[in-house]
Design a protein around this motif. Sequence first.
Motif, mmCIF file in Angstrom:
data_model
loop_
_atom_site.group_PDB
_atom_site.id
_atom_site.type_symbol
_atom_site.label_atom_id
_atom_site.label_comp_id
_atom_site.label_asym_id
_atom_site.label_seq_id
_atom_site.Cartn_x
_atom_site.Cartn_y
_atom_site.Cartn_z
ATOM 1 N N UNK A 103 38.997 37.196 30.745
ATOM 2 C CA UNK A 103 39.270 38.211 31.760
ATOM 3 C C UNK A 103 40.729 38.146 32.204
ATOM 4 N N UNK A 104 41.196 39.242 32.783
ATOM 5 C CA UNK A 104 42.568 39.299 33.282
ATOM 6 C C UNK A 104 42.657 38.836 34.726
ATOM 7 N N UNK A 105 41.576 39.065 35.492
ATOM 8 C CA UNK A 105 41.554 38.699 36.903
ATOM 9 C C UNK A 105 40.175 38.173 37.291
ATOM 10 N N UNK A 106 40.139 37.477 38.422
ATOM 11 C CA UNK A 106 38.887 36.990 38.985
ATOM 12 C C UNK A 106 38.734 37.533 40.398
ATOM 13 N N UNK A 107 37.505 37.447 40.894
ATOM 14 C CA UNK A 107 37.210 37.639 42.311
ATOM 15 C C UNK A 107 37.092 36.254 42.927
ATOM 16 N N UNK A 108 37.703 36.041 44.081
ATOM 17 C CA UNK A 108 37.582 34.770 44.790
ATOM 18 C C UNK A 108 36.745 34.967 46.045
ATOM 19 N N UNK A 109 35.739 34.109 46.213
ATOM 20 C CA UNK A 109 34.867 34.146 47.382
ATOM 21 C C UNK A 109 34.872 32.754 47.998
ATOM 22 N N UNK A 110 35.300 32.645 49.246
ATOM 23 C CA UNK A 110 35.418 31.330 49.867
ATOM 24 C C UNK A 110 34.749 31.257 51.215
ATOM 25 N N UNK A 111 34.229 30.083 51.527
ATOM 26 C CA UNK A 111 33.682 29.815 52.848
ATOM 27 C C UNK A 111 34.596 28.855 53.587
#
Length: 464
Positions: free
Chosen positions: A114-122
């Motif tokens: 992939x070219x980009x990711x989604x970041x999900x943080x707590x």
Amino acid sequence: MNTLWLQRRSLLLATAAAAATLALAGCATQSPGLAEAPPIVFVHGNGDTAALWQTTVWRFESNGWPRERLHAIDLPYPLARDEDAKPQPGRTSAAEHMAYLQAEVNQVLKTTGARQVVLVGNSRGGNAIRNYIYNGGGEKTVSHAILGGTPNHGVWAIPGFREGNEFSGTGPFLKALNAPKNAAGDEVSGPVKWMTIRSDNNDKFAQPDGLWIGQKGTTTNVTAAGPELKGATNVVIPRIDHRETSYSPAAFEATYRFITGKAPQATTIAAEKQVVLNGKVTGLGVDPADAKTGNFSNNLPLAGAQLEVYATDAATGARSGPPLLRKTVGADGVWGPLSIPPGTPTEFVISAPGYATTHIYRSGFPRSSNLIHLRAERMADADKAAESIVTLTRPRGYLDPARDKMLLDGAAPAGVPAGAGVATAKVKPSGGQRTIAAEFIGERVVGQTWPASQGRLVMLEISQ
């Protein structure tokens, strides 16, 4: 600033949704539109572990997200330093945290193509995400950033008070991240799309009084709106607690909608016909093999630990037969894989030098996961004279007597303060080895008491 309010019809509806978390809704099928879904990298909070994302990953999978595009990082030393600029054994600086995330993102991009990711943080995970995007090249590799309960303006913002700490709103770390990004004074900027999720007033780390940081009566200069960022989409969900800003069904719904532009088909978890579990066994301290190095959490493998896994009776917690698995954990800490029927109540038993024999009971697993991480515990000196020691633990949220219906050994857990401030409750039952149960908003975990005199502890772990 765009603020969205996700209203719940009532507390009963909210608790019903949480209880449905483990509903066995039938196997999910992959949606054609998600065949090339962006990889998502999940970043846990301070002192936490990748295992907390277990149910969130299941919800994404249940809505068709490919399993191989869901990745939760496990920071080896997950606790922040007391003072960010000063090295501290067993702790990570903000820069070290960011560098670890950067390496994980690079690996995910390489693996998926992939070219980009989604970041999900707590919580603290959001600090690392912001730091990476603005100081580590993440503006090119991240499409969306979703921060749940991140103390973006500090847990406290008191001039002169612990300003070297990563969580100080008046300290150099957060002041730099919050510097205006444009003439409008926005605290975020493109091309990354930003969203924050916060509680209306039930996040222990976004409070005007310093009660939960050991400073009762001190004004923190932080409000419930502290996790919001000017210029981001800021979502407010009533009554959720600090961890539920990321791990609750409502937080999943908001996250999924922000990434895809549409609501998920369901926030419940669909069962698989065959479940395969895996994870790693971890310990405590700077060196998990050396009790002298501390009792704080780490995510390091506990090499040499012995693990046994049993199916248990749903009514009594007694073992249903011989162990499903018996293994000596290797240098990587990995304890599986183990195939098990979906929904089977399970007992994990960890034995290792320097630790109590730790019995962990779970209510069952509707789906496969490689995030079933297990931590060996040590017995506190104050507990050693007890007949038995049993702890109700809720890793993905807190216990709130004013909000949550819960029981431990048939009674409301004693010593749990008002508000969502603690995630565990302990009892010391007598009467020999017997059945003991914990209930939390419809989920029931049943185990057995074990003699503390034999160096044994019992954990009844809530999944939701």
